[in-house]
Design a protein around this motif. Structure first.
Motif, PDB file in Angstrom:
ATOM      1  N   TYR A 356       1.023  -1.395   0.051  1.00 49.47           N
ATOM      2  CA  TYR A 356       0.082  -0.060   0.016  1.00 49.47           C
ATOM      3  C   TYR A 356       0.694   1.054  -0.029  1.00 49.47           C
ATOM      4  O   TYR A 356       0.699   2.181  -0.660  1.00 49.47           O
ATOM      5  N   THR A 357       1.954   0.919   0.699  1.00 45.99           N
ATOM      6  CA  THR A 357       2.755   2.290   0.726  1.00 45.99           C
ATOM      7  C   THR A 357       3.536   2.515  -0.485  1.00 45.99           C
ATOM      8  O   THR A 357       3.553   3.743  -1.139  1.00 45.99           O
ATOM      9  N   ASP A 358       3.752   1.571  -1.046  1.00 42.97           N
ATOM     10  CA  ASP A 358       4.300   1.607  -2.714  1.00 42.97           C
ATOM     11  C   ASP A 358       3.603   1.999  -3.502  1.00 42.97           C
ATOM     12  O   ASP A 358       3.854   2.976  -4.405  1.00 42.97           O
ATOM     13  N   ALA A 359       2.327   1.621  -3.410  1.00 41.90           N
ATOM     14  CA  ALA A 359       1.081   2.130  -4.322  1.00 41.90           C
ATOM     15  C   ALA A 359       0.952   3.746  -4.043  1.00 41.90           C
ATOM     16  O   ALA A 359       0.632   4.436  -5.147  1.00 41.90           O
ATOM     17  N   VAL A 360       1.039   4.246  -2.700  1.00 38.78           N
ATOM     18  CA  VAL A 360       0.714   5.663  -2.665  1.00 38.78           C
ATOM     19  C   VAL A 360       1.865   6.275  -3.217  1.00 38.78           C
ATOM     20  O   VAL A 360       1.600   7.326  -3.830  1.00 38.78           O
ATOM     21  N   ILE A 361       2.958   5.927  -3.237  1.00 37.04           N
ATOM     22  CA  ILE A 361       4.172   6.806  -3.542  1.00 37.04           C
ATOM     23  C   ILE A 361       3.899   6.602  -5.122  1.00 37.04           C
ATOM     24  O   ILE A 361       4.227   7.744  -5.650  1.00 37.04           O
ATOM     25  N   HIS A 362       3.741   5.610  -5.966  1.00 33.99           N
ATOM     26  CA  HIS A 362       3.643   5.644  -7.170  1.00 33.99           C
ATOM     27  C   HIS A 362       2.312   6.671  -7.478  1.00 33.99           C
ATOM     28  O   HIS A 362       2.356   7.152  -8.860  1.00 33.99           O
ATOM     29  N   GLU A 363       1.184   6.692  -6.753  1.00 31.43           N
ATOM     30  CA  GLU A 363       0.068   7.470  -7.221  1.00 31.43           C
ATOM     31  C   GLU A 363       0.367   8.863  -7.192  1.00 31.43           C
ATOM     32  O   GLU A 363       0.145   9.813  -7.782  1.00 31.43           O
ATOM     33  N   ILE A 364       1.385   9.047  -6.184  1.00 33.07           N
ATOM     34  CA  ILE A 364       1.913  10.631  -5.868  1.00 33.07           C
ATOM     35  C   ILE A 364       2.783  10.810  -6.970  1.00 33.07           C
ATOM     36  O   ILE A 364       2.533  12.345  -7.490  1.00 33.07           O
ATOM     37  N   GLN A 365       3.341  10.176  -7.829  1.00 35.83           N
ATOM     38  CA  GLN A 365       4.152  10.420  -8.823  1.00 35.83           C
ATOM     39  C   GLN A 365       3.122  10.634 -10.113  1.00 35.83           C
ATOM     40  O   GLN A 365       3.330  11.446 -10.706  1.00 35.83           O
ATOM     41  N   ARG A 366       2.185   9.580 -10.337  1.00 35.78           N
ATOM     42  CA  ARG A 366       1.383   9.650 -11.290  1.00 35.78           C
ATOM     43  C   ARG A 366       0.571  11.039 -11.181  1.00 35.78           C
ATOM     44  O   ARG A 366       0.182  11.846 -11.988  1.00 35.78           O
ATOM     45  N   PHE A 367      -0.060  11.230 -10.049  1.00 33.35           N
ATOM     46  CA  PHE A 367      -0.913  12.469  -9.933  1.00 33.35           C
ATOM     47  C   PHE A 367      -0.278  13.835  -9.617  1.00 33.35           C
ATOM     48  O   PHE A 367      -0.736  14.871 -10.282  1.00 33.35           O
ATOM     49  N   GLY A 368       0.798  13.661  -9.118  1.00 32.31           N
ATOM     50  CA  GLY A 368       1.653  15.063  -9.201  1.00 32.31           C
ATOM     51  C   GLY A 368       2.122  15.345 -10.444  1.00 32.31           C
ATOM     52  O   GLY A 368       2.406  16.501 -10.676  1.00 32.31           O
ATOM     53  N   ASN A 369       2.526  14.636 -11.419  1.00 34.88           N
ATOM     54  CA  ASN A 369       2.776  14.823 -12.732  1.00 34.88           C
ATOM     55  C   ASN A 369       3.758  16.070 -12.924  1.00 34.88           C
ATOM     56  O   ASN A 369       3.530  16.994 -13.191  1.00 34.88           O
ATOM     57  N   ILE A 370       4.948  15.588 -12.220  1.00 34.95           N
ATOM     58  CA  ILE A 370       6.118  16.629 -12.162  1.00 34.95           C
ATOM     59  C   ILE A 370       6.525  17.233 -13.562  1.00 34.95           C
ATOM     60  O   ILE A 370       6.875  18.248 -13.547  1.00 34.95           O
TER      61      ILE A 370
END
Length: 497
Positions: A356-370
């Motif tokens: 779940y922690t790993d999924a949250v980090i990946h979603e931060i990268q996706r949604f953050g759209n750096i």
């Protein structure tokens, strides 16, 4: 008689102006006419192209709107030459992977030419780029890039960052510069051979210059500079600020290189700079390879900026999302408590046990759209994409926003949803359309380092602290747009757990 001469003189001057105006319009039309079988797009105006269509604070969203009107491949004219924009996961992958050699170069833009020329790792092309990218990857791997041998250094920096957060005693503060300093210290160890204290005013000033420079590089003044370089190179104005902040950063790097030249031991290199200095002797008869002092400065700058800006911005988004979505923060902490506990730091070995922690980090990268528009590339030869022909030397942008929010790839693309990276059993799952580091031959060379840093910094912070907005403040997910997409400055409270 004088009046008649004046009238004739006035008519001649007027005729000259009319002739020049017509000539310039015809010249612009011929020069910037859409090539044959070129992708469609909004109609440009003479000289300014599609500049009047664009809002540079939301240009990545406008590109999605253009794709709805003109298709997943369209063209615009806003920085002088034509630009082709590729949208959607399938199209970006087709271009950058299946035809990768055709899209491997970087375009030549006046603002970057005047800043760094064709030096460094990011902006260079051809033989020099291949040699410098190969050398950088080989050297940084030797110093631990992507390897467990670097983990102790990152864990140590996590402890320093946790201490700095604890020193705020639960009061509201902006975590941006502490995060920037912590992340920068990892690449500093690899490139400079040292870390910098969070109390260093000189280093904080450097990081702020980098942050400002990255924002300015995609601003309206930079785009005007690219369109009319012959004018903006000669006049004062706000565009000069961009060159000022980057000069200060370059001067900082030059000083470090000079210090290394004094005490460099080729038999025992301490970092990337030492290795480069030792390598220069091997390539002294091959000037095209780029192994010289000037290029060392810009290669070092590229590695330092790229290794700092994107990862620190992602962590900055991460904490903002945690205060905006407290229920997700609680679930991460519950998983960390069950798997890691409080007696030790999370390590890379824990990642598989923390889906779940790993999924949250990946979603931060996706949604953050750096990096929403990716870094531009250009065609090395005439290339066919779909039904269209892209001439050699055309600038191409693989729109990462359209990939990370592709409605054919993501179940709820416009919602922050860690479930995108979890299967029915709650196990982590990879997604092919997850491309925050780009793809193909120009994929981010620091991807493995960034993945390590994001996991260790994020899990360490969530293990030690609960984050909340200041009392009475509603978190805002508004952003600022430059080369990177960053949150507006915000404050939070870090409450020790």
């Amino acid at each position: 008689m004088t009046s008649i001469l004046f009238i004739f003189y006035w008519i001649d001057i007027k005729s000259v102006f009319v002739f020049l105006a017509v000539f310039l319009l015809i010249y612009d039309f011929i020069k910037n006419k859409r090539p044959k079988n070129f992708p469609p797009g909004p109609r440009p105006l003479p000289f300014i192209g599609n500049l009047h269509h664009l809002d540079f604070n939301n240009i990545h969203l406008q590109f999605s709107e253009f794709a709805e009107t003109y298709g997943d491949i369209f063209s615009i004219q806003f920085i002088g030459p034509w630009v082709v924009v590729l949208n959607g996961h399938k199209l970006v992958r087709e271009a950058y992977v299946l035809q990768g050699e055709n899209f491997v170069d970087r375009p030549s833009l006046p603002v970057f030419e005047d800043l760094v020329g064709h030096n460094g790792v990011v902006a260079s092309n051809g033989y020099s780029w291949k040699q410098q990218r190969r050398f950088a990857l080989h050297t940084l791997r030797n110093f631990g890039l992507g390897k467990r041998s670097l983990e102790p250094s990152i864990l140590q920096e996590c402890r320093y960052l946790n201490e700095a957060f604890a020193n705020e005693q639960g009061k509201p503060f902006d975590p941006q510069w502490l995060i920037n300093n912590a992340v920068a210290n990892i690449i500093c160890l690899l490139v400079f051979g040292e870390r910098y204290e969070y109390s260093s005013d000189e280093f904080q000033s450097l990081l702020k210059n980098i942050n400002e420079g990255v924002l300015l590089e995609f601003g309206i003044w930079s785009q005007l500079y690219n369109m009319f370089p012959w004018l903006f190179r000669r006049v004062p104005g706000p565009h000069r600020r961009l060159f000022h902040v980057w000069k200060e950063v370059i001067d900082f790097v030059k000083k470090i290189i000079e210090d290394h030249r004094v005490d460099c031991d080729p038999s025992s290199p301490r970092d990337y700079i030492d290795c480069f200095l030792a390598e220069m002797g091997k390539w002294k008869d091959d000037e095209a390879s780029g192994f010289d002092i000037e290029n060392l400065c810009f290669c070092t700058l590229d590695l330092f900026v790229a290794g700092t800006e994107t990862t620190s911005t992602t962590v900055y988004w991460a904490l903002l999302y945690m205060i905006a979505y407290p229920e997700i923060q609680r679930k991460v902490q519950e998983e960390l408590d069950q798997v890691v506990g409080s007696s030790r730091q999370p390590s890379l070995a824990d990642r598989e046990s923390l889906p779940y922690t790993d999924a949250v980090i990946h979603e931060i990268q996706r949604f953050g759209n750096i990096i929403p528009l990716n870094l531009a590339r250009c065609t090395t030869k005439e290339t066919q994409i779909g039904d269209y022909t892209i001439p050699k030397g055309t600038m191409v942008m693989g729109n990462l926003t359209s990939v990370l929010f592709d409605e054919t790839e993501w179940e709820t693309p416009h919602t922050f949803n860690p479930g995108h990276f979890l299967d029915a059993e709650g196990k982590f799952r990879k997604r092919e359309a997850f491309l925050p580091f780009s793809i193909g031959k120009r994929v981010c060379l620091g991807e493995q380092l960034a993945r390590m840093e994001l996991f260790l910094f994020f899990s360490s912070l969530l293990q030690r602290f609960s984050f909340s907005p200041p009392l009475g403040v509603e978190p805002s997910l508004e952003f600022r747009f430059g080369i990177t997409r960053t949150p507006h400055p915000y404050q939070l409270c870090a409450i020790p757990r």
